[in-house]
Design a protein around this motif. Structure first.
Motif, PDB file in Angstrom:
ATOM      1  N   SER A  91       0.804  -1.217   0.000  1.00 27.51           N
ATOM      2  CA  SER A  91       0.000   0.000   0.000  1.00 27.51           C
ATOM      3  C   SER A  91       0.839   1.269   0.000  1.00 27.51           C
ATOM      4  CB  SER A  91      -0.941   0.009   1.207  1.00 27.51           C
ATOM      5  OG  SER A  91      -0.201  -0.032   2.406  1.00 27.51           O
ATOM      6  N   SER A  92       2.122   1.174   0.238  1.00 27.86           N
ATOM      7  CA  SER A  92       2.972   2.361   0.242  1.00 27.86           C
ATOM      8  C   SER A  92       3.636   2.622  -1.104  1.00 27.86           C
ATOM      9  CB  SER A  92       4.053   2.223   1.324  1.00 27.86           C
ATOM     10  OG  SER A  92       4.933   1.161   1.013  1.00 27.86           O
ATOM     11  N   TYR A  93       3.393   1.747  -2.080  1.00 30.16           N
ATOM     12  CA  TYR A  93       4.019   1.874  -3.389  1.00 30.16           C
ATOM     13  C   TYR A  93       3.046   2.447  -4.417  1.00 30.16           C
ATOM     14  CZ  TYR A  93       7.857  -1.174  -1.895  1.00 30.16           C
ATOM     15  OH  TYR A  93       8.944  -1.703  -1.257  1.00 30.16           O
ATOM     16  N   ALA A  94       3.576   3.308  -5.274  1.00 23.68           N
ATOM     17  CA  ALA A  94       2.853   3.624  -6.497  1.00 23.68           C
ATOM     18  C   ALA A  94       2.983   2.418  -7.424  1.00 23.68           C
ATOM     19  CB  ALA A  94       3.440   4.856  -7.160  1.00 23.68           C
ATOM     20  N   ALA A 118      -0.250   3.295 -17.617  1.00 23.58           N
ATOM     21  CA  ALA A 118      -1.102   3.841 -16.566  1.00 23.58           C
ATOM     22  C   ALA A 118      -0.385   3.704 -15.228  1.00 23.58           C
ATOM     23  CB  ALA A 118      -2.442   3.119 -16.515  1.00 23.58           C
ATOM     24  N   VAL A 119      -0.629   4.671 -14.356  1.00 29.48           N
ATOM     25  CA  VAL A 119      -0.006   4.674 -13.038  1.00 29.48           C
ATOM     26  C   VAL A 119      -1.045   5.067 -12.006  1.00 29.48           C
ATOM     27  CG1 VAL A 119       1.805   5.674 -11.589  1.00 29.48           C
ATOM     28  CG2 VAL A 119       2.222   5.341 -14.034  1.00 29.48           C
ATOM     29  N   ILE A 120      -0.926   4.500 -10.804  1.00 29.43           N
ATOM     30  CA  ILE A 120      -1.827   4.868  -9.715  1.00 29.43           C
ATOM     31  C   ILE A 120      -1.008   5.093  -8.456  1.00 29.43           C
ATOM     32  CG2 ILE A 120      -2.298   2.454  -9.102  1.00 29.43           C
ATOM     33  CD1 ILE A 120      -5.247   3.389  -8.568  1.00 29.43           C
ATOM     34  N   SER A 121      -1.349   6.135  -7.714  1.00 30.02           N
ATOM     35  CA  SER A 121      -0.624   6.448  -6.487  1.00 30.02           C
ATOM     36  C   SER A 121      -0.939   5.413  -5.400  1.00 30.02           C
ATOM     37  CB  SER A 121      -1.011   7.841  -6.000  1.00 30.02           C
ATOM     38  OG  SER A 121      -2.399   7.892  -5.697  1.00 30.02           O
ATOM     39  N   TRP A 122      -0.191   5.477  -4.300  1.00 31.13           N
ATOM     40  CA  TRP A 122      -0.364   4.482  -3.257  1.00 31.13           C
ATOM     41  C   TRP A 122      -1.783   4.490  -2.701  1.00 31.13           C
ATOM     42  CZ3 TRP A 122      -1.862   5.648   1.719  1.00 31.13           C
ATOM     43  CH2 TRP A 122      -1.845   6.993   2.052  1.00 31.13           C
ATOM     44  N   SER A 123      -2.387   5.665  -2.641  1.00 32.61           N
ATOM     45  CA  SER A 123      -3.727   5.777  -2.072  1.00 32.61           C
ATOM     46  C   SER A 123      -4.822   5.513  -3.084  1.00 32.61           C
ATOM     47  CB  SER A 123      -3.922   7.181  -1.499  1.00 32.61           C
ATOM     48  OG  SER A 123      -3.840   8.132  -2.545  1.00 32.61           O
ATOM     49  N   GLY A 124      -4.452   5.524  -4.353  1.00 33.72           N
ATOM     50  CA  GLY A 124      -5.450   5.354  -5.399  1.00 33.72           C
ATOM     51  C   GLY A 124      -6.141   6.635  -5.808  1.00 33.72           C
ATOM     52  N   THR A 125      -5.765   7.752  -5.210  1.00 30.97           N
ATOM     53  CA  THR A 125      -6.460   9.008  -5.501  1.00 30.97           C
ATOM     54  C   THR A 125      -5.909   9.738  -6.708  1.00 30.97           C
ATOM     55  OG1 THR A 125      -5.002  10.142  -3.929  1.00 30.97           O
ATOM     56  CG2 THR A 125      -7.119   9.338  -3.091  1.00 30.97           C
ATOM     57  N   LYS A 145      -6.137   6.786 -22.940  1.00 28.80           N
ATOM     58  CA  LYS A 145      -7.120   7.569 -22.179  1.00 28.80           C
ATOM     59  C   LYS A 145      -8.523   7.309 -22.680  1.00 28.80           C
ATOM     60  CE  LYS A 145      -4.407  11.531 -20.618  1.00 28.80           C
ATOM     61  NZ  LYS A 145      -4.127  12.962 -20.813  1.00 28.80           N
ATOM     62  N   GLY A 146      -9.429   7.107 -21.746  1.00 28.36           N
ATOM     63  CA  GLY A 146     -10.817   6.844 -22.092  1.00 28.36           C
ATOM     64  C   GLY A 146     -11.102   5.393 -22.398  1.00 28.36           C
ATOM     65  N   ARG A 147     -10.066   4.573 -22.526  1.00 28.47           N
ATOM     66  CA  ARG A 147     -10.262   3.150 -22.826  1.00 28.47           C
ATOM     67  C   ARG A 147      -9.767   2.245 -21.696  1.00 28.47           C
ATOM     68  NH1 ARG A 147      -7.556   0.840 -26.875  1.00 28.47           N
ATOM     69  NH2 ARG A 147      -5.755   2.265 -26.773  1.00 28.47           N
ATOM     70  N   PHE A 148      -8.703   2.655 -21.036  1.00 36.28           N
ATOM     71  CA  PHE A 148      -8.101   1.856 -19.960  1.00 36.28           C
ATOM     72  C   PHE A 148      -8.386   2.505 -18.613  1.00 36.28           C
ATOM     73  CE2 PHE A 148      -4.320  -0.207 -22.462  1.00 36.28           C
ATOM     74  CZ  PHE A 148      -5.221  -0.629 -23.439  1.00 36.28           C
ATOM     75  N   THR A 149      -8.529   1.662 -17.591  1.00 34.75           N
ATOM     76  CA  THR A 149      -8.707   2.150 -16.233  1.00 34.75           C
ATOM     77  C   THR A 149      -7.826   1.358 -15.284  1.00 34.75           C
ATOM     78  OG1 THR A 149     -11.021   2.731 -16.683  1.00 34.75           O
ATOM     79  CG2 THR A 149     -10.351   2.577 -14.374  1.00 34.75           C
ATOM     80  N   ILE A 150      -7.017   2.077 -14.510  1.00 35.97           N
ATOM     81  CA  ILE A 150      -6.180   1.435 -13.510  1.00 35.97           C
ATOM     82  C   ILE A 150      -6.837   1.587 -12.150  1.00 35.97           C
ATOM     83  CG2 ILE A 150      -4.760   3.511 -13.116  1.00 35.97           C
ATOM     84  CD1 ILE A 150      -2.349   1.624 -12.721  1.00 35.97           C
ATOM     85  N   SER A 151      -6.760   0.541 -11.343  1.00 37.05           N
ATOM     86  CA  SER A 151      -7.322   0.583 -10.001  1.00 37.05           C
ATOM     87  C   SER A 151      -6.496  -0.323  -9.103  1.00 37.05           C
ATOM     88  CB  SER A 151      -8.788   0.159  -9.998  1.00 37.05           C
ATOM     89  OG  SER A 151      -8.934  -1.167 -10.459  1.00 37.05           O
ATOM     90  N   ARG A 152      -6.698  -0.183  -7.815  1.00 37.22           N
ATOM     91  CA  ARG A 152      -5.967  -1.036  -6.887  1.00 37.22           C
ATOM     92  C   ARG A 152      -6.836  -1.369  -5.684  1.00 37.22           C
ATOM     93  NH1 ARG A 152      -0.734   2.005  -5.329  1.00 37.22           N
ATOM     94  NH2 ARG A 152      -0.431   0.213  -3.925  1.00 37.22           N
ATOM     95  N   ASP A 153      -6.537  -2.520  -5.108  1.00 41.82           N
ATOM     96  CA  ASP A 153      -7.197  -2.972  -3.892  1.00 41.82           C
ATOM     97  C   ASP A 153      -6.083  -3.285  -2.904  1.00 41.82           C
ATOM     98  OD1 ASP A 153      -8.494  -4.310  -1.833  1.00 41.82           O
ATOM     99  OD2 ASP A 153      -9.905  -5.304  -3.169  1.00 41.82           O
ATOM    100  N   ASN A 154      -5.807  -2.354  -2.024  1.00 40.14           N
ATOM    101  CA  ASN A 154      -4.685  -2.548  -1.104  1.00 40.14           C
ATOM    102  C   ASN A 154      -4.933  -3.678  -0.112  1.00 40.14           C
ATOM    103  OD1 ASN A 154      -3.167  -0.563  -2.322  1.00 40.14           O
ATOM    104  ND2 ASN A 154      -3.755   1.034  -0.865  1.00 40.14           N
ATOM    105  N   ALA A 155      -6.181  -3.975   0.152  1.00 37.60           N
ATOM    106  CA  ALA A 155      -6.491  -5.094   1.054  1.00 37.60           C
ATOM    107  C   ALA A 155      -6.134  -6.431   0.424  1.00 37.60           C
ATOM    108  CB  ALA A 155      -7.966  -5.066   1.427  1.00 37.60           C
TER     109      ALA A 155
END
Length: 124
Positions: free
Chosen positions: A30-33, A49-56, A65-75
């Motif tokens: 959870s501390s890694y991008a 695509a990149v996502i910050s540690w918090s997902g925000t 853009k507009g076709r791909f979505t990055i997400s994360r589940d830290n749990a």
């Protein structure tokens, strides 16, 4: 130490969808991008695509853009890449990577750990 394992690649027709997953080991996920990169034959590896540690915070290459979505589940120590409206030019090996920098970074040199990659092939 972080180990990354990608899954979800495959062969899909133009316009189709795939969802890539990247499972990470280690208690500090959870501390890694987290980033997704891709490398097509004869081309350099590029940030997708990149996502910050918090997902925000997120980043997308213009080409996705507009076709791909990055997400994360830290749990679950997992990051995802939902890819829709796929095109033949999306064909590449897709890599998951982790950066100790908590914010959004796109340069390969900023990433400390890499997965082995998963092949995505989009047929025309």
């Amino acid at each position: 130490q972080v180990q990354l394992v990608e899954s979800g690649g495959g062969l899909v027709q133009t316009g189709g969808s795939l969802r890539l997953s990247c499972a990470a080991s280690g208690r500090t996920f959870s501390s890694y991008a987290m980033g997704w990169f891709r490398q097509a034959p004869g081309k350099e590896r590029e940030s997708v695509a990149v996502i910050s540690w918090s997902g925000t915070s997120t980043y997308y290459a213009d080409s996705v853009k507009g076709r791909f979505t990055i997400s994360r589940d830290n749990a679950k120590n997992t990051v995802y890449l939902q890819m829709n409206s796929l095109k033949p030019e999306d064909t590449a090996i897709y890599y998951c990577a982790a950066s100790r920098t908590s914010g959004v970074v796109t340069a390969r040199r900023r990433y400390d750990y890499w997965g082995q990659g998963t092949q995505v092939t989009v047929s025309s």
